[in-house]
Design an enzyme around this catalytic site. Structure first.
Site, short mmCIF file in Angstrom:
data_model
loop_
_atom_site.label_atom_id
_atom_site.label_comp_id
_atom_site.label_asym_id
_atom_site.label_seq_id
_atom_site.Cartn_x
_atom_site.Cartn_y
_atom_site.Cartn_z
N ASN A 9 41.81 -19.78 64.55
CA ASN A 9 42.18 -20.84 63.62
C ASN A 9 41.37 -20.60 62.35
O ASN A 9 40.17 -20.82 62.32
CB ASN A 9 41.85 -22.21 64.22
CG ASN A 9 42.01 -23.34 63.23
OD1 ASN A 9 42.58 -23.16 62.15
ND2 ASN A 9 41.52 -24.51 63.59
N TRP A 10 42.07 -20.11 61.33
CA TRP A 10 41.34 -19.71 60.11
C TRP A 10 41.00 -20.91 59.22
O TRP A 10 40.35 -20.73 58.18
CB TRP A 10 42.17 -18.68 59.32
CG TRP A 10 42.33 -17.37 60.03
CD1 TRP A 10 41.71 -16.96 61.18
CD2 TRP A 10 43.15 -16.27 59.62
NE1 TRP A 10 42.09 -15.69 61.52
CE2 TRP A 10 42.99 -15.23 60.57
CE3 TRP A 10 44.01 -16.04 58.55
CZ2 TRP A 10 43.65 -14.00 60.48
CZ3 TRP A 10 44.68 -14.82 58.46
CH2 TRP A 10 44.50 -13.82 59.42
N GLU A 97 39.70 -31.86 63.22
CA GLU A 97 39.50 -32.04 61.77
C GLU A 97 40.65 -32.83 61.17
O GLU A 97 40.46 -33.60 60.23
CB GLU A 97 39.33 -30.66 61.10
CG GLU A 97 37.96 -30.07 61.43
CD GLU A 97 37.93 -28.56 61.52
OE1 GLU A 97 38.86 -27.89 61.04
OE2 GLU A 97 36.95 -28.03 62.11
N GLY A 173 31.96 -25.55 65.05
CA GLY A 173 31.24 -25.16 63.84
C GLY A 173 29.76 -25.45 63.88
O GLY A 173 29.09 -25.41 62.85
N GLY A 234 37.23 -20.54 65.65
CA GLY A 234 37.13 -20.80 64.21
C GLY A 234 36.36 -19.70 63.51
O GLY A 234 36.90 -18.63 63.23
N GLY A 235 35.10 -19.95 63.24
CA GLY A 235 34.27 -19.04 62.45
C GLY A 235 34.33 -17.57 62.86
O GLY A 235 34.48 -16.69 62.00
P1 13P Z 1 34.30 -22.76 65.60
O1 13P Z 1 34.69 -21.60 66.47
O2 13P Z 1 33.95 -22.35 64.21
O3 13P Z 1 33.29 -23.63 66.25
O4 13P Z 1 35.65 -23.65 65.43
C1 13P Z 1 36.35 -24.01 66.55
C2 13P Z 1 37.63 -24.62 66.13
O5 13P Z 1 37.66 -25.69 65.56
C3 13P Z 1 38.86 -23.87 66.40
O6 13P Z 1 39.99 -24.65 66.18
#
Ligand code: 13P
Length: 251
Positions: A9-10, A97, A173, A234-235
């Site tokens: 998920n960018w 989010e 995150g 995510g990251g």
């Molecule tokens: P992170 O991997 O940056 O914690 O984000 C997870 C996320 O929200 C994927 O949708």
């Protein structure tokens, strides 16, 4: 046996050029992982460039949101047929989010999931508790309420192909990953809810991703849990090397 699904998920990162560059860098490193599903989720404006770059490869494309009407006077929204025409196979709905900052409710997520099914896209339906909810012992209650709402009135044959993502909000995150045991406990609860709602056969087919600070060095242990069938990243999905290492966790 459920097939693992590793998705990036960018979020609101990478313009069209940077998105295409990331896919091109990813292709050679993930091309041999044909026993898992690989998905990337760029921002809307990067979707055409990513679809073009991923053409003919084992990388599928997800949108990060959609609207449930097919067209109309809904300024700023994107309809599912438009995502389909652009080449998306998946769409993330109900990310925390979006719940936190954009007023996404279980009812809206349910309408989005219905629209995605109508047009043959696979929803990735997210759920997960806040830290204070976990600390108050409400994790199961929160996640069950979210999923009952998000999946309401969806027929079993649709739910069977849905991807669910358990993302504890406190792990997103933050670098604070749920332990494999903590994640497995919630995944097992979700699977049990699916048994109750749709029967064992459907529950056994649904893939449940874990999301929240997944990295190359913790993915293997997480994926080793009975009810964890993939990751929503995510990251660590924003760099080709780290996402490839996650995709190739079995190698
Ligand atoms: P992170 O991997 O940056 O914690 O984000 C997870 C996320 O929200 C994927 O949708």
């Amino acid at each position: 046996m459920r097939r693992y699904i590793l998705a990036g998920n960018w979020k609101m990162h990478l313009d069209a050029q940077a998105s295409a560059d990331l896919v091109k860098a990813l292709i050679p490193s993930v091309k041999d992982s044909t026993d898992v599903d690989v998905v990337v989720g760029p921002v809307f404006t990067s979707i055409p460039a990513v679809v073009e770059a991923a053409q003919g490869t084992n990388i599928a494309v997800a949108a990060q949101n959609c609207y449930w009407e097919d067209s109309g006077a809904f300024t700023g929204e994107i309809a599912v047929p438009m995502l389909k025409a652009a080449g998306c196979a998946y769409c993330i709905v109900g990310h925390s989010e979006r719940r936190q900052f954009f007023g996404e409710t279980d009812e809206k997520i349910n309408k989005k999931a219905q629209a995605l099914y109508k047009h043959g896209l696979t929803p990735i339906v997210c759920c997960g508790e806040l830290l204070e909810e976990r600390e108050a012992g409400k994790t199961t209650q929160v996640v069950e309420t979210q999923l009952r709402g998000c999946l309401k009135d969806l027929p079993a044959d649709k739910v069977r192909t849905t991807v669910l993502a358990y993302e504890p909000v406190w792990a997103i995150g933050t670098g604070k990953v749920a332990t494999p045991a903590q994640a497995q406990e919630v995944h097992a609860t979700i699977r049990a809810l699916l048994v109750e709602l749709y029967g064992q056969d459907v529950a056994d087919a649904v893939r449940i991703q874990y999301g929240g600070s997944v990295k190359a060095d913790n993915v293997k242990e997480l994926m080793g849990q009975t009810d964890i069938d993939g990751a929503l990243v995510g990251g660590a999905a924003l760099k080709p090397d780290s996402f490839a290492a996650i995709v190739n966790f079995q190698k």
